[in-house]
Structures are given as C-alpha cells and as structure tokens.
Write an enzyme that holds these catalytic residues in place. Structure first.
Site, mmCIF file in Angstrom:
data_model
loop_
_atom_site.group_PDB
_atom_site.id
_atom_site.type_symbol
_atom_site.label_atom_id
_atom_site.label_comp_id
_atom_site.label_asym_id
_atom_site.label_seq_id
_atom_site.Cartn_x
_atom_site.Cartn_y
_atom_site.Cartn_z
ATOM 1 N N CYS A 9 -9.858 -2.222 5.482
ATOM 2 C CA CYS A 9 -10.274 -2.979 6.764
ATOM 3 C C CYS A 9 -11.210 -4.279 6.755
ATOM 4 C CB CYS A 9 -11.218 -2.013 7.577
ATOM 5 S SG CYS A 9 -10.791 -0.557 8.061
ATOM 6 N N ARG A 63 -6.007 -7.593 1.785
ATOM 7 C CA ARG A 63 -6.605 -6.207 1.616
ATOM 8 C C ARG A 63 -6.142 -5.242 1.891
ATOM 9 N NH1 ARG A 63 -12.289 -7.664 1.708
ATOM 10 N NH2 ARG A 63 -12.823 -5.672 2.659
ATOM 11 N N TRP A 118 -7.038 -0.298 8.204
ATOM 12 C CA TRP A 118 -6.715 0.651 7.371
ATOM 13 C C TRP A 118 -7.080 1.923 7.561
ATOM 14 C CZ3 TRP A 118 -7.716 3.971 3.390
ATOM 15 C CH2 TRP A 118 -6.685 4.175 2.552
ATOM 16 N N ASN A 122 -15.939 -1.513 9.458
ATOM 17 C CA ASN A 122 -14.993 -1.233 8.168
ATOM 18 C C ASN A 122 -16.070 -0.336 7.385
ATOM 19 O OD1 ASN A 122 -14.080 -1.338 5.605
ATOM 20 N ND2 ASN A 122 -14.828 -3.209 5.000
ATOM 21 N N GLY A 123 -15.331 1.048 7.201
ATOM 22 C CA GLY A 123 -16.183 1.911 6.523
ATOM 23 C C GLY A 123 -15.892 3.515 7.393
ATOM 24 N N GLU A 168 -0.757 1.191 -17.388
ATOM 25 C CA GLU A 168 -0.766 0.099 -16.535
ATOM 26 C C GLU A 168 0.596 -0.185 -16.169
ATOM 27 O OE1 GLU A 168 -2.808 -1.107 -14.575
ATOM 28 O OE2 GLU A 168 -2.245 -3.121 -14.116
ATOM 29 N N LYS A 219 1.976 -0.406 -12.281
ATOM 30 C CA LYS A 219 2.417 -1.741 -11.824
ATOM 31 C C LYS A 219 3.997 -1.396 -11.026
ATOM 32 C CE LYS A 219 -0.161 -3.797 -11.373
ATOM 33 N NZ LYS A 219 -1.533 -3.570 -11.667
ATOM 34 N N GLU A 226 3.418 0.951 -8.075
ATOM 35 C CA GLU A 226 2.613 0.673 -6.624
ATOM 36 C C GLU A 226 3.524 -0.371 -5.849
ATOM 37 O OE1 GLU A 226 -1.094 -0.478 -7.576
ATOM 38 O OE2 GLU A 226 -0.681 -1.803 -9.202
ATOM 39 N N HIS A 272 5.444 16.961 -25.842
ATOM 40 C CA HIS A 272 4.792 18.039 -25.026
ATOM 41 C C HIS A 272 5.307 17.920 -23.417
ATOM 42 C CE1 HIS A 272 2.957 18.721 -28.945
ATOM 43 N NE2 HIS A 272 2.454 17.485 -28.880
ATOM 44 N N LYS A 296 -6.257 -3.677 -1.270
ATOM 45 C CA LYS A 296 -6.923 -4.455 -2.577
ATOM 46 C C LYS A 296 -8.146 -3.975 -2.871
ATOM 47 C CE LYS A 296 -6.460 -7.754 -5.584
ATOM 48 N NZ LYS A 296 -5.593 -7.145 -6.621
HETATM 49 C C1 G6P Z 1 -7.224 -0.792 -5.556
HETATM 50 C C2 G6P Z 1 -6.390 -1.833 -5.877
HETATM 51 C C3 G6P Z 1 -6.014 -1.716 -7.242
HETATM 52 C C4 G6P Z 1 -7.362 -1.791 -7.956
HETATM 53 C C5 G6P Z 1 -8.346 -0.666 -7.673
HETATM 54 C C6 G6P Z 1 -9.825 -0.698 -8.115
HETATM 55 O O1 G6P Z 1 -6.344 0.569 -5.747
HETATM 56 O O2 G6P Z 1 -5.020 -1.804 -4.931
HETATM 57 O O3 G6P Z 1 -5.428 -2.890 -7.741
HETATM 58 O O4 G6P Z 1 -6.946 -1.525 -9.546
HETATM 59 O O5 G6P Z 1 -8.314 -0.476 -6.101
HETATM 60 O O6 G6P Z 1 -10.177 -1.962 -7.460
HETATM 61 P P1 G6P Z 1 -11.251 -2.681 -8.303
HETATM 62 O O7 G6P Z 1 -11.419 -3.931 -7.341
HETATM 63 O O8 G6P Z 1 -12.725 -1.803 -8.366
HETATM 64 O O9 G6P Z 1 -11.067 -3.254 -9.515
#
Ligand code: G6P
Length: 612
Positions: free
Chosen positions: A2, A27, A73, A99-100, A485, A489, A492, A508, A607
């Site tokens: 949000c 966001r 959101w 937001n929250g 990672e 990527k 997502e 395994h 985000k």
């Molecule tokens: C969300 C974002 C990710 C990020 C994660 C942790 O899932 O989409 O890209 O790695 O949060 O966020 P932070 O801001 O704590 O790194």
C-alpha cells in the site's frame, strides 16, 4: 505494498495526488483511489492501475486544495472498487487511507455494529474510520483528537492519513510500524509512504516516528505528538534524492536501468570506504562499535527475499575470511521461534527498503535480548536505518523495479567490505590475500561493465529458455546463493517455475526432473570446485538436460560440455557472486520481456512489504 499520498496547500490537489500515486506504483498494488475535499468529500476508487483511476476521475473531479490518495495491495478483502481506499465514515464526513493491518478489527467491528454502524467493504480500514467517527460523534472532538483516541484502541500496524469535511484546513496523519514521510513545501504539505512523490516538490522532510500523530495546518503550522499525547519537537531533514533517479532515463524498464547502473552503484557503495593502495577499509558504522563487532561470538543475519540471499553470501564471507560463526535467518521465521540471542551476538539486518515488517520485528526482538543491531540498508531515513544501533547504507539510489538487482550487489559489496574489515581487525587473513581482495574489489565495477557488454548474447540465450515451464539453477560455495537468486529472479518476473540448488545436492532430488525439457543454468566460476562442477554438469548432460553455464573467460573444459556458455571476467572467489549474478539478472529480464510480462511490477508482488 500500500502507498499513501496526501496534499494540503494552495494548488490543485488532483494532479499532485495522481502523479504521487504513479510514483508509488513501483511498491506493488491492485487498486487505487483518491478523496478530494471541496465543500464535501468526493471519493474516486478503481480496481487496477492508477491509469484506470485517472480515466474514471479525470473529467468528473472538481478542483480541491486538500486531498488524499492510496494504492492498495489487498490484505483483507479481494481487490475491487469497494475495498479500495479511501474509506469514508458512515456520515460521509471523514475519509481515511491506511497502510498496514488492524489486527483487532473484528472485535472493533462487532462493537461498532452493536452501536448501529454498517459496513460496505471487507477491509480492516473501514473499521478504523468508523471507530474515529464513533468517537468524534460521542465526544464532539476535533478530528486529530478523535484519531488519537481511536488509535489507542487499535492493535496492529498502520500509517494513516485522515481528512474531515468540517475541518478543511487540516491533514491528520499517524504511524506505527508502517512508514510515513511529511514533505514541507512552500505554502504546502505533501505526505507519502516514501519520499518518491515528495521530491519534486520539496527536499525538506520529516520522517514520522512510531506512535506519532501529526497535524498539518493550511497556515503552515505543524504539530507532532505521541499517541499518548506528549508533544514532540519535529526534526526536519534534507532529502538526498534527485528526480532523475526516479525516471527510466531512456530504458524500457526500471529493472534494466538498474542492472546497467551497477558499475556506478558499486562505485558509490565503495566511495571513501576502501583504498586498495593504502590497504584500508573504513566503514563508519563498524568503527563506532568496533570492539563489540570484532569480538562478536556470532553474527545473526536477518532478512527476506533477495536480501536474504545476500545474507547467505555474507555467511560465506564472514566465516571464510573473518572466522566468525554466522547464522542467516528468514526474518519471518526468526521472530516467531523464540530464538536464542545473547549479548555477545551481533544481529545484522539486510534490507533494501528498510521497511520490511518482518525484518523490523526481528530487530526489535534482538534489541530486547541485548544484541547489538546493525543495519545494511539502501533507503535513507527508513525505519530499519533509524532503529538500528549502527549501520551502513549501500548507496544504490532508489530501486524501483520490484525484482531487486542493484540493491543485491550493493548489499554483497557492503558485506564484503565488512568481512574484510573484520578479518583484518581479527587477524584472520594474511596481508597478501587481504591486499589482493581489496585490489580485486575495486576492479569489480569495471569487470561488471564487461559482463554487461554481453547483453546481446544473453538475449540470444534467453530466447532458448523463454518457452520452458521450469528451470534449475545450480551453484556451489559462494555461488550457491547466486543460484538461489537467479532462480528467484526468473520466477518473480517471468512466472517460470525455477529452483536454485547446491550443485552436488542435485543428486538428492532435482535430478529426477532432468530431461531434454529442463534448462539447467550452472554457475561454474569457482576455481576451488571447478572439477566437481564439471562432474555435476556431466550428470545433467547424461540425462539430456540442456546446460547453460556461466564460466570464467578463456574457460576450456566446461565450455566443451555445456550447450551454451556466458564468459565472465576472472576474480577472486569470494568476490565472484558480484559478477556471476549479473548475467542471471539480464537473463531473467530478457525472458520476462519476451514473455510480455510486466517486468517492473510483477503480479502479486510488492517492493516494500510493510505487512507481515
Ligand atoms: C519483497 C521484494 C524483494 C525484496 C524483499 C525484501 O519481496 O519484492 O525484492 O528482496 O521484499 O525486501 P527488503 O526491502 O527488506 O530488502
């Protein structure tokens, strides 16, 4: 997650709110809305993008100089027009954005229903606005006092902004565990979840603290008090953010811009902190608590998502170079499992946004138990940066693409600096190796440029993978977290299922999945395990898997076995993740573009994850 924006001044609020909402789009959200106050309150809300809200409201709205806006959101109730914010009190007098999560909303709702209040939406937010109304009606209070008393009854997290039809010269805002920034312009206030909607209007800001409530007056007066009614002195800060940082700068997507920026962002991360010729590293945050950090019995790294992957690389770095035991924890698990933490522990939070709810909560637990808490954060002035005892910013600049790229390499660079600094202080590294690593680290930005030059080749490989439904990423040692990672990527932003695995562990389980339909991306740059990785690749090839390998320049062996290779410059092994992750970022980017995915705003993702 949000996003909130609000305006009070002498200009037309509508375009400022809409532009602010566009700035907050990164966001992650699924509906948007605004409320304007001009005699009475008009509310416009729409499921979907801010552009849909604009199409719905641009012609209808009347001019107003006070208004609030929101990108939602969904948490309580599906994304639709009714559940979108702002929410109104039953008498239409108060509008609120939030937001929250109000955790005790059910209890409050039942009590309000008994008093005759009815509810249109499924949200916890509507409960809060109706609670404020009930208190205001009962005691005839000014809006800020009704808000304050309502918040004393709320359990949970919130950032809220409230307007009252009968008080058109006032914005009321409050926060607890969700961010809120007040921008102080010339004859105007802008309020938002982060500084991105504010920076084009002013660079004077106040970061509201937890459990504070702010009242902004049209006259320019500003008051801040705590929810328990103690007056606070506002602390005004200068924003160090440029509007160009929030634009795409000619790129199609922010993600690509951010990938391409990495030579610069890593240079910024190291600026003034390392001198390879003179052999020193200075990290202000570490120096402040040098003896406690150097003598730490254990480092506990807490983080989420990509930041957690950076933390895993941190584990290899700290254990290998500084010989300090490390645990890397998902913040969401750590906070609820009654962790054992002592005063000799140093807890390191890694976070791009500095607002991740679980990471913040994990830090609170660590602090209560007496550990020193250290932050590795990108977003300047964010909650984690303010709550930690010490820390270091990674200085990557705003990261807008949801898929984290430059923040990840910034975090790994910072962890490398910190591990090298601690290794030197603890005497666990030889002079020669220390100097070699320092020199190599300063060369990384140039070497990243050489990897980025291979973009066309990576695009070609992306076309080979784009139509698959699964992918496997393998790596060993320092490059095992890079495999995780890379897989994250891909899934997502392109919605292809992908898993990261330690290359040897493949036997395994995942090996059962390998056939000619399974692309296997192998990071094969580790000198120490080169032969072993070559054997792992043979195991994949023997089962007809298609191998895409990241190899060192001039590689001879693996290039013969793999179907496709991407060469990256040689470096010292502890630094190799900083190079090997770059082709994986580009690969997922190109695959997502080829699959017509919304690269910067993938579905369902946020985000800045400000709810747990
Ligand atoms: C969300 C974002 C990710 C990020 C994660 C942790 O899932 O989409 O890209 O790695 O949060 O966020 P932070 O801001 O704590 O790194």
């Amino acid at each position: 997650m949000c996003g909130i924006v609000a305006y009070l001044g002498n200009q037309d609020a509508y375009p400022r709110l809409i532009k602010g909402l566009h700035r907050l789009e990164y966001r992650g959200y699924d509906s948007a809305g605004i409320a304007l106050l001009n005699g009475n309150i008009q509310v416009y809300k729409k499921k979907g993008k801010v552009s849909e809200l604009e199409a719905h409201s641009a012609q209808q709205h009347t001019p107003a100089t006070l208004g609030i806006g929101h990108t939602r959101w969904a948490t309580h109730g599906e994304p639709n027009d009714i559940n979108a914010h702002p929410h109104l009190s039953g008498n239409g007098r108060i509008a609120l954005v939030h937001n929250g999560i109000i955790e005790n909303y059910d209890l409050l709702k039942t009590a309000l229903q008994k008093e005759g209040h009815t509810f249109e939406s499924e949200t916890d937010t509507e409960v809060l606005v109706k609670l404020i109304q009930a208190i205001q009606d009962r005691d005839g209070l000014p809006i800020e006092e009704a808000v304050r008393l309502a918040l004393t009854r709320v359990v949970g997290a919130y950032a809220i902004v409230v307007i009252d039809q009968q008080d058109p010269n006032k914005l009321v805002a409050a926060r607890k565990a969700s961010p809120l920034v007040i921008g102080i312009g010339k004859d105007e206030f802008l309020l938002a979840s982060d500084a991105t909607p504010i920076v084009e209007h002013t660079n004077k800001v106040i970061y509201l603290n937890d459990e504070e409530i702010a009242v902004l007056h049209r006259s320019g007066d500003l008051e801040i008090k705590t929810i328990s009614n103690e007056v606070q002195t506002p602390y005004i800060q200068q924003l160090d953010l440029k509007i160009e940082m929030l634009e795409k700068g000619g790129y199609d997507f922010f993600m690509l811009k951010e990938i391409m920026e990495q030579p610069m962002t890593l240079t910024n991360c190291m600026r003034g902190r390392i001198n390879a010729d003179e052999g020193w590293i200075h990290l202000g945050g570490v120096e402040e608590y040098a003896s406690r950090i150097t003598q730490a019995k254990r480092l506990i790294i807490v983080a989420c998502g990509t930041s957690w992957h950076a933390g895993l690389i941190g584990e290899y770095l700290f254990e290998d170079l500084a010989r300090i035991p490390v645990e890397v924890e998902y913040a969401s698990e750590f906070r609820y499992r009654n962790p054992i933490i002592g005063e000799g522990d140093v807890v390191i939070a890694i976070s791009q946004s500095g607002e991740t709810a679980d990471t913040l909560a994990a830090l609170e637990i660590a602090k209560e138990k007496g550990a020193l808490i250290f932050g590795i954060v990108n977003s300047v002035g964010s909650s984690i940066a303010r709550v930690t005892d010490a820390g270091s910013y990674i200085h990557a600049g705003p990261e807008i693409g949801v898929a984290s790229t430059k923040a990840f390499t910034g975090q790994v660079t910072l962890l490398t600096l910190m591990a090298l600094d601690l290794a030197k202080r603890r005497g666990t590294i030889s002079e020669g190796y220390y100097h070699r690593l320092l020199t190599e680290l300063t060369l990384i930005p140039e070497k990243i440029k050489r990897v980025l030059e291979q973009d066309k080749k990576i695009q070609y490989i992306a076309a080979e993978i784009k139509d698959h439904t699964n992918a496997l990423y393998l790596g060993r040692g320092y490059n095992f977290p890079v495999a995780l990672e890379g897989a994250l990527k891909l899934k997502e932003i392109s919605y292809i299922h992908a898993e990261g695995y330690p290359a040897a562990e493949m036997k395994h389980g995942p090996i059962a999945l390998i056939d000619d339909n399974m692309p296997v991306i192998v990071i094969a740059t580790n000198k120490s395990a080169y032969d072993k990785i070559a054997s792992n690749i043979q195991e994949v090839k023997a089962r007809k898997g298609r191998v895409f390998a990241i190899v060192p320049e001039d590689d001879e062996t693996i290039s013969q076995i793999a179907d496709y290779c991407i060469e990256i410059p040689e470096t010292e092994e502890p630094l190799s993740p900083l190079l090997s992750v770059i082709p994986l970022q580009l690969l997922s980017y190109h695959i997502a573009v080829m699959r017509n995915c919304n690269v910067d705003q993938p579905r369902n993702l946020a985000k800045s994850v400000t709810v747990e």
